[in-house]
Write a protein that holds these residues in place. Structure first.
Motif, PDB file in Angstrom:
ATOM      1  N   UNK A 239       0.715  -1.310  -0.025  1.00  0.00           N
ATOM      2  CA  UNK A 239      -0.015   0.117   0.028  1.00  0.00           C
ATOM      3  C   UNK A 239       0.924   1.139  -0.101  1.00  0.00           C
ATOM      4  N   UNK A 240       0.367   2.326  -0.199  1.00  0.00           N
ATOM      5  CA  UNK A 240       1.145   3.462  -0.466  1.00  0.00           C
ATOM      6  C   UNK A 240       1.210   4.522   0.834  1.00  0.00           C
ATOM      7  N   UNK A 241       2.251   5.195   1.016  1.00  0.00           N
ATOM      8  CA  UNK A 241       2.295   6.426   1.937  1.00  0.00           C
ATOM      9  C   UNK A 241       1.957   7.553   1.261  1.00  0.00           C
ATOM     10  N   UNK A 242       1.280   8.283   1.979  1.00  0.00           N
ATOM     11  CA  UNK A 242       0.743   9.607   1.369  1.00  0.00           C
ATOM     12  C   UNK A 242       1.520  10.714   1.903  1.00  0.00           C
ATOM     13  N   UNK A 243       1.989  11.634   1.094  1.00  0.00           N
ATOM     14  CA  UNK A 243       2.558  12.860   1.577  1.00  0.00           C
ATOM     15  C   UNK A 243       1.768  13.933   1.450  1.00  0.00           C
ATOM     16  N   UNK A 244       1.342  14.850   2.465  1.00  0.00           N
ATOM     17  CA  UNK A 244       0.342  15.810   2.489  1.00  0.00           C
ATOM     18  C   UNK A 244       1.321  17.064   2.600  1.00  0.00           C
ATOM     19  N   UNK A 245       0.624  18.087   3.151  1.00  0.00           N
ATOM     20  CA  UNK A 245       1.316  19.465   3.416  1.00  0.00           C
ATOM     21  C   UNK A 245       2.440  19.204   4.408  1.00  0.00           C
ATOM     22  N   UNK A 246       3.171  20.329   4.592  1.00  0.00           N
ATOM     23  CA  UNK A 246       4.096  20.551   5.577  1.00  0.00           C
ATOM     24  C   UNK A 246       3.064  20.477   6.935  1.00  0.00           C
TER      25      UNK A 246
ATOM     26  N   UNK B 104       4.206  24.873   9.382  1.00  0.00           N
ATOM     27  CA  UNK B 104       3.162  23.887   8.939  1.00  0.00           C
ATOM     28  C   UNK B 104       1.609  24.511   8.960  1.00  0.00           C
TER      29      UNK B 104
ATOM     30  N   UNK C 296       0.962  15.473  12.557  1.00  0.00           N
ATOM     31  CA  UNK C 296       0.102  15.099  11.420  1.00  0.00           C
ATOM     32  C   UNK C 296      -0.804  14.316  11.634  1.00  0.00           C
TER      33      UNK C 296
ATOM     34  N   UNK D 270      -0.370   6.037   7.634  1.00  0.00           N
ATOM     35  CA  UNK D 270       0.066   5.865   6.087  1.00  0.00           C
ATOM     36  C   UNK D 270      -0.642   6.874   5.284  1.00  0.00           C
ATOM     37  N   UNK D 271      -1.958   7.227   5.503  1.00  0.00           N
ATOM     38  CA  UNK D 271      -2.674   8.299   4.754  1.00  0.00           C
ATOM     39  C   UNK D 271      -2.138   9.576   5.087  1.00  0.00           C
TER      40      UNK D 271
ATOM     41  N   UNK E 138       3.316  10.538   5.703  1.00  0.00           N
ATOM     42  CA  UNK E 138       4.378  10.687   5.050  1.00  0.00           C
ATOM     43  C   UNK E 138       5.152  11.824   5.280  1.00  0.00           C
TER      44      UNK E 138
ATOM     45  N   UNK F  13       8.780  23.524  11.113  1.00  0.00           N
ATOM     46  CA  UNK F  13       7.557  22.885  11.179  1.00  0.00           C
ATOM     47  C   UNK F  13       6.489  23.650  11.980  1.00  0.00           C
TER      48      UNK F  13
ATOM     49  N   UNK G 124       7.303  14.785   4.056  1.00  0.00           N
ATOM     50  CA  UNK G 124       8.026  15.500   2.946  1.00  0.00           C
ATOM     51  C   UNK G 124       9.529  16.162   3.541  1.00  0.00           C
TER      52      UNK G 124
ATOM     53  N   UNK H 224       6.045  -0.326   5.907  1.00  0.00           N
ATOM     54  CA  UNK H 224       4.667  -0.036   5.798  1.00  0.00           C
ATOM     55  C   UNK H 224       4.145  -0.095   4.219  1.00  0.00           C
ATOM     56  N   UNK H 225       5.039   0.190   3.394  1.00  0.00           N
ATOM     57  CA  UNK H 225       4.635   0.103   1.975  1.00  0.00           C
ATOM     58  C   UNK H 225       4.364  -1.309   1.452  1.00  0.00           C
TER      59      UNK H 225
ATOM     60  N   UNK I 202      -3.533  16.677  13.039  1.00  0.00           N
ATOM     61  CA  UNK I 202      -4.203  17.474  11.790  1.00  0.00           C
ATOM     62  C   UNK I 202      -5.283  16.636  11.234  1.00  0.00           C
TER      63      UNK I 202
END
Lengths: 82, 708
Positions: free
Chosen positions: A75-82, B372, B323, B295-296, B299, B368, B301, B200-201, B326
């Motif tokens: 499954x995928x990791x999602x990268x949102x805003x900072x 953020x 996060x 996971x949602x 992540x 952050x 950056x 996790x991936x 949030x």
């Protein structure tokens, strides 16, 4: 004094077997002595290779090692805003 | 591994939203108390200063003082809150108290992965710890709900080959070939958070929850089960953090750390949890996470700024908690989840090495915290708290510099009684040493009262025997206070250095870090020499200025001057063990025993795994060679094969030490090369390098109690 070749051969055969999980008892020691004796009849350059081949013939076949990881369930990791 | 079934709705504990209101009230009261206390103290210090804040230096002194005082005031009120809540039997709003014990007990479990990310850790200790966790889960009768993953980022072939050998040993010992897994990433992206993301991936979809352990973590089976049950009953909770206690310390330093952690820690974590409630922080380990929202939303950056604020987030845990918050998930710290442990760094030197990394990670959070979007205020405050943990040191340093300038100005410059033009009356500098003593007393009260309350809490709960008995408890507290007072200036100066390094993105290393078991005198002097000279010069200057100021400078200057001996003496294992034999600095696990901790310290073949000779072992030992070959790459393309063959040839002729780490890495990763080297080494002439290595290995195997 350099180590006699018979002692070297015997030592390596027993060590190899022991590390491969073979129980070292009187019977295996006899087998090791027999391989050593046969190896000593080989030309000097071939004694070690003969004994290695012979000792491996006595070992059970390689057992495959269980997988290091389970089947993938991706499954995928999602990268949102900072 | 089947996909988990969601818990039926009737089994979910009804969410009680009143914690949000309580959080607002508690945080409001805390802010008010800190603000009032800080304003009063700042007013008081202005009255102490000779010109009462009438010049720039004094304004700066008061400003820095206010920041530092507010910082210790937060700790004071959190400690007080913790004491009060423990006296009334715990926080009624804590997650653990939102359902009764029987209800929790009856809650079914879901598939949970226990992951242990490792990177060049002591292999035997890490896996022995994991073994203790597994045995404890076995005793709890719920082992079948858990799988275990060792996630390695190690690059040194001797280390990762040892990890693989130890992992195989562990699963064979426990008969869990299909439950304990090992994964080594070929490319280390984004440090530990990248390692967990990689897991996790690949396998995240198969599990509902993930428990993250550090290499030195230890968690009891009942505790793990309880954490899964809590997550099951509270689907709005994204992260549940336990409060790990320090154990297993052997050096004097580690024993002091674990004593203070176990004695004072519960008070502070209870207070902290009560203030944070569902907006707590994640500490990176000894916690359970709900995988799907993680996971949602979590992540990380890379930071887009410059210098320190560019690149991967180093301290990922606080950011992940923020996060989660949030995304509407709750993050809870639950101090009453017992049997959650970790270990202290063995020496002050090791602790400061770790702090160097943490300082950088926490200062990155400035970005952050400021930029953020949509983060909860509580999580921004958590970032602030972490940042202040390091920035407090340069603030304290600035305070010392400013007060020195103030004294020097008064002594060396003629007093200007008429600083303003057309001034009718002279301005007399006033000095109130008694008020200064009062101020110091108040500050010390803020620092030490929570500690005494923690001791009171232990006495009132009848737990004195767990800490060695009444007399030994008081002696141990006295010793801890004296040594922590000595350590404070040393940590301050080191943290100043780390903050400067981090902010200017440079490395101000003075000398190599000591990585041995105990700190050597040479390493200590090289590491602390400059700080000691600086303190000596400052104390000398203070004496020259004013003997009274010299006396004031001593509590800071003296520990810095004596830093090297302090480093060395605190690292002594013999001293720590002597105290343990006499039940000084004793902790409850040592008094009453713990199966979990005992399992960790039992003699085990895992502890015999030698991570300095694992490459040789992978080539020489028939079973290990078979194992490592099966885990290595399948035969490669022909061109690569011929290059590897040349390398293997060189390894055979010149021995393993002639190869670089990268070259040994290549060979150890290739199944063909490993098998070929194995067959050739057993044919090696006795006088060759490998012949001698083989002979030595056989001799060691035939000699009991020797390691490779």
């Amino acid at each position: 004094m350099p180590q006699p070749i018979s002692e070297l051969l015997l030592q390596r055969i027993l060590a190899y077997w022991a590390w491969s999980g073979v129980v070292i008892d009187a019977a295996t020691e006899e087998k090791a002595l027999a391989i050593t004796a046969r190896a000593l009849h080989q030309p000097e350059q071939q004694r070690l290779s003969f004994s290695l081949q012979a000792l491996q013939e006595e070992l059970p076949g390689q057992t495959p090692i269980a997988a290091a990881s389970p089947p993938l369930s991706r499954s995928s990791m999602h990268y949102g805003d900072y | 591994m089947n996909n988990p079934e969601p818990l039926p709705a009737d089994l979910l504990t009804q969410q009680r939203p009143r914690w949000r209101l309580a959080a607002t009230v508690r945080r409001g009261l805390l802010s008010l108390a800190v603000l009032l206390q800080t304003l009063t103290a700042t007013y008081f210090i202005l009255s102490i200063l000779p010109y009462h804040g009438g010049n720039l230096i004094e304004v700066c002194i008061a400003a820095v003082f206010a920041l530092l005082f507010a910082w210790i005031s937060v700790g004071f009120w959190i400690g007080l809150t913790g004491f009060f809540l423990r006296r009334i039997g715990g926080d009624p709003l804590s997650l653990l108290r939102q359902q009764d014990e029987a209800t929790l007990e009856a809650t079914p479990l879901a598939r949970t992965a226990v992951v242990m990310p490792i990177y060049h850790e002591p292999v035997g200790r890490s896996l022995q710890g994991l073994k203790s966790v597994i045995l404890s889960l076995q005793r709890s009768g719920k082992l079948e709900n858990f799988d275990f993953f060792i996630l390695s980022d190690s690059r040194d072939p001797d280390v990762w080959l040892a990890e693989q050998a130890a992992w195989d040993q562990l699963r064979n010992e426990l008969g869990m070939q299909d439950r304990i897994f090992y994964r080594r990433r070929p490319i280390n992206l984004n440090y530990k958070s990248g390692n967990v993301a990689d897991f996790l991936r690949r396998w995240g979809g198969a599990y509902e929850y993930m428990v993250v352990l550090d290499a030195d973590s230890l968690m009891g089976g009942d505790n793990l089960v309880r954490m899964v049950q809590l997550m099951q009953r509270h689907p709005q909770v994204g992260i549940l953090q336990s409060s790990p206690s320090l154990i297993n310390g052997r050096s004097l330093f580690a024993r002091l750390q674990q004593f203070s952690n176990q004695l004072y820690g519960p008070l502070f974590t209870t207070g902290l949890a009560a203030i944070q409630l569902g907006h707590a922080a994640f500490w990176g380990h000894n916690a359970i996470l709900r995988i799907q929202p993680f996971m949602q939303h979590c992540g990380l950056r890379k930071l887009p700024g410059w210098g320190l604020f560019k690149g991967p987030v180093l301290s990922h845990d606080f950011a992940e908690a923020a996060y989660m918050g949030r995304a509407g998930q709750e993050v809870w710290l639950e101090p009453e989840l017992n049997q959650s442990y970790e270990e202290s760094p063995p020496t002050l030197s090791d602790e400061l090495t770790r702090d160097r990394r943490w300082a950088k990670g926490n200062l990155q959070h400035i970005w952050l915290m400021l930029f953020s979007r949509r983060l909860r205020l509580a999580h921004r405050m958590a970032f602030m708290n972490g940042i202040m943990g390091y920035v407090a040191s340069p603030l304290w340093f600035s305070f010392l510099v400013l007060t020195t300038i103030e004294v020097a100005r008064l002594v060396l410059w003629p007093i200007n009684y008429f600083p303003e033009q057309n001034q009718l009356f002279p301005l007399w500098p006033e000095w109130h040493p008694q008020r200064a003593i009062w101020m110091v007393s108040i500050t010390l009260t803020l620092l030490f009262l929570p500690k005494f309350l923690a001791v009171t809490d232990v006495l009132l709960r009848g737990r004195r025997q767990q800490f060695g008995g009444g007399f030994k408890l008081f002696f141990s507290v006295f010793l801890e206070i004296v040594i922590s007072a000595l350590l404070a200036p040393i940590r301050m100066l080191s943290h100043c250095r780390y903050v400067m390094e981090a902010l200017f993105n440079v490395n101000l290393r003075w000398a190599g870090q000591n990585r041995s078991g105990e700190t050597s005198w040479l390493a200590a002097v090289l590491n602390q020499g400059i700080g000691s000279l600086l303190a000596l010069a400052w104390a000398g200057f203070a004496w020259w200025l004013d003997p009274m100021f010299f006396l004031w400078s001593l509590p800071v200057a003296l520990p810095l001057i004596l830093a090297a001996p302090i480093f060395v003496l605190l690292s002594k294992v013999g001293w720590g063990e002597a105290l343990l034999r006499n039940r000084w600095l004793q902790i409850p696990e040592e008094a009453q025993g713990s199966q979990l901790v005992d399992d960790l310290n039992k003699p085990s073949k895992l502890l015999e795994v030698d991570q300095h000779a694992a490459f040789n072992e992978a080539i020489v030992h028939p079973y290990t060679n078979q194992l490592q070959s099966q885990l290595a790459h399948a035969p490669r393309a022909k061109r690569q094969q011929s290059e590897l063959q040349l390398l293997a040839q060189r390894c055979l002729q010149e021995g393993p030490d002639a190869l670089s780490r990268a070259e040994r890495n290549l060979l150890a990763s290739d199944a063909t090369a490993l098998r070929w080297l194995h067959s050739q080494v057993w044919l090696a002439a006795p006088e060759s390098i490998w012949g001698k290595l083989l002979k030595r290995r056989i001799r060691i195997a035939n000699t009991p109690n020797q390691t490779v």
